[in-house]
Design a protein around this motif. Structure first.
Motif, PDB file in Angstrom:
ATOM      1  N   LEU A 185       0.818  -1.211   0.000  1.00  0.00           N
ATOM      2  CA  LEU A 185       0.000   0.000   0.000  1.00  0.00           C
ATOM      3  C   LEU A 185       0.856   1.267   0.000  1.00  0.00           C
ATOM      4  CD1 LEU A 185      -2.873  -0.969   2.466  1.00  0.00           C
ATOM      5  CD2 LEU A 185      -3.001  -0.757  -0.027  1.00  0.00           C
ATOM      6  N   GLU A 186       1.897   1.288   0.837  1.00  0.00           N
ATOM      7  CA  GLU A 186       2.746   2.468   0.895  1.00  0.00           C
ATOM      8  C   GLU A 186       3.511   2.667  -0.402  1.00  0.00           C
ATOM      9  OE1 GLU A 186       5.285   2.846   4.266  1.00  0.00           O
ATOM     10  OE2 GLU A 186       3.660   2.519   5.712  1.00  0.00           O
ATOM     11  N   PHE A 187       3.979   1.564  -0.978  1.00  0.00           N
ATOM     12  CA  PHE A 187       4.726   1.677  -2.231  1.00  0.00           C
ATOM     13  C   PHE A 187       3.795   2.134  -3.358  1.00  0.00           C
ATOM     14  CE2 PHE A 187       6.975   0.039  -6.005  1.00  0.00           C
ATOM     15  CZ  PHE A 187       8.216   0.619  -5.793  1.00  0.00           C
ATOM     16  N   LEU A 188       2.594   1.568  -3.384  1.00  0.00           N
ATOM     17  CA  LEU A 188       1.618   1.955  -4.415  1.00  0.00           C
ATOM     18  C   LEU A 188       1.238   3.430  -4.282  1.00  0.00           C
ATOM     19  CD1 LEU A 188      -0.238   1.118  -6.753  1.00  0.00           C
ATOM     20  CD2 LEU A 188      -1.944   0.432  -5.038  1.00  0.00           C
ATOM     21  N   GLU A 189       1.133   3.893  -3.054  1.00  0.00           N
ATOM     22  CA  GLU A 189       0.816   5.303  -2.827  1.00  0.00           C
ATOM     23  C   GLU A 189       1.914   6.199  -3.397  1.00  0.00           C
ATOM     24  OE1 GLU A 189      -0.347   8.362   0.847  1.00  0.00           O
ATOM     25  OE2 GLU A 189       0.374   6.328   1.270  1.00  0.00           O
ATOM     26  N   GLY A 190       3.175   5.770  -3.211  1.00  0.00           N
ATOM     27  CA  GLY A 190       4.294   6.524  -3.749  1.00  0.00           C
ATOM     28  C   GLY A 190       4.287   6.547  -5.267  1.00  0.00           C
ATOM     29  N   VAL A 191       3.964   5.397  -5.875  1.00  0.00           N
ATOM     30  CA  VAL A 191       3.889   5.316  -7.335  1.00  0.00           C
ATOM     31  C   VAL A 191       2.777   6.215  -7.860  1.00  0.00           C
ATOM     32  CG1 VAL A 191       3.389   3.803  -9.296  1.00  0.00           C
ATOM     33  CG2 VAL A 191       4.861   2.988  -7.447  1.00  0.00           C
ATOM     34  N   ASN A 192       1.595   6.134  -7.232  1.00  0.00           N
ATOM     35  CA  ASN A 192       0.452   6.944  -7.671  1.00  0.00           C
ATOM     36  C   ASN A 192       0.732   8.439  -7.558  1.00  0.00           C
ATOM     37  OD1 ASN A 192      -1.196   4.818  -8.388  1.00  0.00           O
ATOM     38  ND2 ASN A 192      -2.121   4.631  -6.358  1.00  0.00           N
ATOM     39  N   LYS A 193       1.469   8.809  -6.533  1.00  0.00           N
ATOM     40  CA  LYS A 193       1.799  10.225  -6.329  1.00  0.00           C
ATOM     41  C   LYS A 193       2.560  10.774  -7.539  1.00  0.00           C
ATOM     42  CE  LYS A 193       5.271  11.053  -3.732  1.00  0.00           C
ATOM     43  NZ  LYS A 193       6.157  11.129  -2.541  1.00  0.00           N
ATOM     44  N   HIS A 194       3.507   9.969  -8.037  1.00  0.00           N
ATOM     45  CA  HIS A 194       4.293  10.407  -9.195  1.00  0.00           C
ATOM     46  C   HIS A 194       3.492  10.306 -10.495  1.00  0.00           C
ATOM     47  CE1 HIS A 194       7.827  10.846  -6.747  1.00  0.00           C
ATOM     48  NE2 HIS A 194       7.808   9.575  -6.389  1.00  0.00           N
ATOM     49  N   VAL A 195       2.687   9.251 -10.612  1.00  0.00           N
ATOM     50  CA  VAL A 195       1.879   9.068 -11.828  1.00  0.00           C
ATOM     51  C   VAL A 195       0.886  10.219 -11.980  1.00  0.00           C
ATOM     52  CG1 VAL A 195       0.102   7.633 -12.909  1.00  0.00           C
ATOM     53  CG2 VAL A 195       2.137   6.564 -11.914  1.00  0.00           C
ATOM     54  N   ASN A 196       0.287  10.635 -10.862  1.00  0.00           N
ATOM     55  CA  ASN A 196      -0.690  11.726 -10.908  1.00  0.00           C
ATOM     56  C   ASN A 196      -0.061  13.048 -11.348  1.00  0.00           C
ATOM     57  OD1 ASN A 196      -2.728  10.017 -10.063  1.00  0.00           O
ATOM     58  ND2 ASN A 196      -2.488  10.542  -7.891  1.00  0.00           N
ATOM     59  N   LYS A 197       1.232  13.163 -11.137  1.00  0.00           N
ATOM     60  CA  LYS A 197       1.953  14.360 -11.584  1.00  0.00           C
ATOM     61  C   LYS A 197       2.403  14.235 -13.034  1.00  0.00           C
ATOM     62  CE  LYS A 197       3.909  15.525  -7.038  1.00  0.00           C
ATOM     63  NZ  LYS A 197       5.186  15.666  -6.289  1.00  0.00           N
ATOM     64  N   GLY A 198       2.210  13.036 -13.599  1.00  0.00           N
ATOM     65  CA  GLY A 198       2.647  12.809 -14.967  1.00  0.00           C
ATOM     66  C   GLY A 198       4.115  12.465 -15.088  1.00  0.00           C
ATOM     67  N   ASP A 199       4.743  12.102 -13.957  1.00  0.00           N
ATOM     68  CA  ASP A 199       6.166  11.769 -13.965  1.00  0.00           C
ATOM     69  C   ASP A 199       6.374  10.305 -14.346  1.00  0.00           C
ATOM     70  OD1 ASP A 199       6.848  14.311 -13.123  1.00  0.00           O
ATOM     71  OD2 ASP A 199       6.746  13.775 -10.986  1.00  0.00           O
ATOM     72  N   PRO A 200       7.282  10.026 -15.273  1.00  0.00           N
ATOM     73  CA  PRO A 200       7.585   8.626 -15.628  1.00  0.00           C
ATOM     74  C   PRO A 200       8.506   8.004 -14.574  1.00  0.00           C
ATOM     75  CG  PRO A 200       8.968  10.091 -16.925  1.00  0.00           C
ATOM     76  CD  PRO A 200       8.049  10.976 -16.111  1.00  0.00           C
ATOM     77  N   GLY A 201       8.129   6.853 -14.078  1.00  0.00           N
ATOM     78  CA  GLY A 201       8.930   6.203 -13.043  1.00  0.00           C
ATOM     79  C   GLY A 201       9.347   4.803 -13.431  1.00  0.00           C
ATOM     80  N   ASP A 202      10.538   4.440 -13.005  1.00  0.00           N
ATOM     81  CA  ASP A 202      11.051   3.081 -13.206  1.00  0.00           C
ATOM     82  C   ASP A 202      11.072   2.361 -11.866  1.00  0.00           C
ATOM     83  OD1 ASP A 202      11.392   3.733 -15.813  1.00  0.00           O
ATOM     84  OD2 ASP A 202      13.526   3.252 -15.919  1.00  0.00           O
ATOM     85  N   ILE A 203      10.676   1.091 -11.881  1.00  0.00           N
ATOM     86  CA  ILE A 203      10.685   0.266 -10.669  1.00  0.00           C
ATOM     87  C   ILE A 203      11.592  -0.934 -10.895  1.00  0.00           C
ATOM     88  CG2 ILE A 203       9.294  -1.091  -9.060  1.00  0.00           C
ATOM     89  CD1 ILE A 203       6.881   0.594  -9.875  1.00  0.00           C
ATOM     90  N   VAL A 204      12.444  -1.203  -9.922  1.00  0.00           N
ATOM     91  CA  VAL A 204      13.341  -2.364  -9.985  1.00  0.00           C
ATOM     92  C   VAL A 204      13.006  -3.283  -8.813  1.00  0.00           C
ATOM     93  CG1 VAL A 204      15.727  -3.171  -9.956  1.00  0.00           C
ATOM     94  CG2 VAL A 204      15.169  -1.003 -11.047  1.00  0.00           C
ATOM     95  N   TYR A 205      12.745  -4.547  -9.116  1.00  0.00           N
ATOM     96  CA  TYR A 205      12.441  -5.545  -8.084  1.00  0.00           C
ATOM     97  C   TYR A 205      13.681  -6.404  -7.851  1.00  0.00           C
ATOM     98  CZ  TYR A 205       7.507  -4.383  -8.720  1.00  0.00           C
ATOM     99  OH  TYR A 205       6.306  -3.719  -8.781  1.00  0.00           O
ATOM    100  N   LEU A 206      14.078  -6.530  -6.585  1.00  0.00           N
ATOM    101  CA  LEU A 206      15.271  -7.294  -6.233  1.00  0.00           C
ATOM    102  C   LEU A 206      14.919  -8.412  -5.260  1.00  0.00           C
ATOM    103  CD1 LEU A 206      17.711  -4.303  -5.549  1.00  0.00           C
ATOM    104  CD2 LEU A 206      17.530  -5.638  -7.658  1.00  0.00           C
TER     105      LEU A 206
END
Length: 293
Positions: free
Chosen positions: A153-174
């Motif tokens: 939930l916290e990670f998704l909230e962070g992603v949505n925050k950037h998406v709503n601003k129109g910022d392109p984000g990259d996610i790396v899973y380790l």
């Protein structure tokens, strides 16, 4: 593979409190032991010593005082009974081909009285960590009030925050392969020291880690006993909190947003330019290099 102790990195101290606030020793009361026995799940499996949790629960009034004495003697002498350091390993299938041993998670069935003692140590360390706010907020695994759900939930909230601003984000899973099994003991002890866990508790933990033995059991048949030279036992009570402390500084120097559930790690970074892409790669490289030190 034996740990190379010639050049152990010295992490920066996480605990900066007064010496009087260091976690140095443990003394347990009869009431605490009785409470822990009462909380035992009588349906759990017994360890190699053959002592079933149901026996402890039904005879708690007869054995609690003696067990309290044994616990306090163990803490005072920083010595762990040999019966508490052996385990029957049960392989739990994860994924892929069932014929590949690497696709199984080794879960250790250990002494029930030994795990009760581990609970005492874990609770002490947990209260110390919580009191001084020593654990990074990125960690959601094996933490009070946090879970896999809070991680997502916290990670998704962070992603949505950037998406709503129109910022392109990259996610790396380790995912660090066999992370629990590969924890180097001396480096772990160094990390504990940096978190203000010292004195008799540190010595007791060192003794708990060394001279461990295990054997694999399948359908009532067992392998020969083998020594354990690294890792924290999966199935132990103390292992998860020790692992959290070991990887607590994982993201030190990393600029990307980080979320962890034990060793499962996610990086999030806004990538608008080639420089942003290079920064993300630096973060991934830093984590990779840190895993080999």
């Amino acid at each position: 593979m034996a740990e190379d102790v010639r050049e152990i990195p010295k992490p920066e101290p996480s605990f900066v409190g007064d010496k009087s606030e260091e976690l140095l020793q443990i003394e347990v009361t009869l009431e605490e032991v009785l409470e822990l026995i009462e909380k035992l799940n009588r349906n759990k499996s017994l360890g190699p010593d053959g002592i079933h949790p149901r026996v402890l629960k039904e005879l708690k009034c007869e054995i609690a005082e003696l067990l309290t004495m044994v616990c306090n003697l163990s803490f005072k002498s920083a010595t762990v009974l040999s019966d508490w350091k052996i385990a029957n390993v049960t392989p739990i299938f994860k994924k892929g081909s069932r014929g590949d041993p690497g696709n199984y998670r080794p879960v250790s069935l250990m002494s029930v009285p030994g795990k009760l003692v581990e609970t005492i140590v874990k609770n002490k360390i947990g209260r110390h960590i919580e009191k001084h706010k020593l654990l990074c907020k990125s960690q959601h695994g094996f933490c009070k009030g946090r879970s896999c759900l809070t991680n997502l939930l916290e990670f998704l909230e962070g992603v949505n925050k950037h998406v709503n601003k129109g910022d392109p984000g990259d996610i790396v899973y380790l995912d660090f392969q066999k992370a629990f099994d590969k924890v180097p003991h001396q480096r772990l002890l160094c990390k504990l020291n940096c978190h203000g866990i010292r004195g008799k508790i540190l010595s007791w933990t060192e003794n708990w880690l060394k001279d461990r033995e295990q054997r694999v059991g399948i359908n009532g048949k067992f392998s020969e006993w083998r020594g354990v030279t690294s890792g924290v036992p999966q199935g132990s009570v103390l292992g998860p909190i020790l692992f959290n402390i070991f990887i607590n500084d994982l993201e030190k120097g990393v600029n990307s947003e980080v979320a962890k559930f034990a060793d499962d790690t996610k990086l999030l970074k806004i990538v608008k330019t080639k420089a942003d892409c290079e920064e993300l790669q630096k973060d991934v490289t830093k984590l990779s290099d840190g895993a080999t030190k």
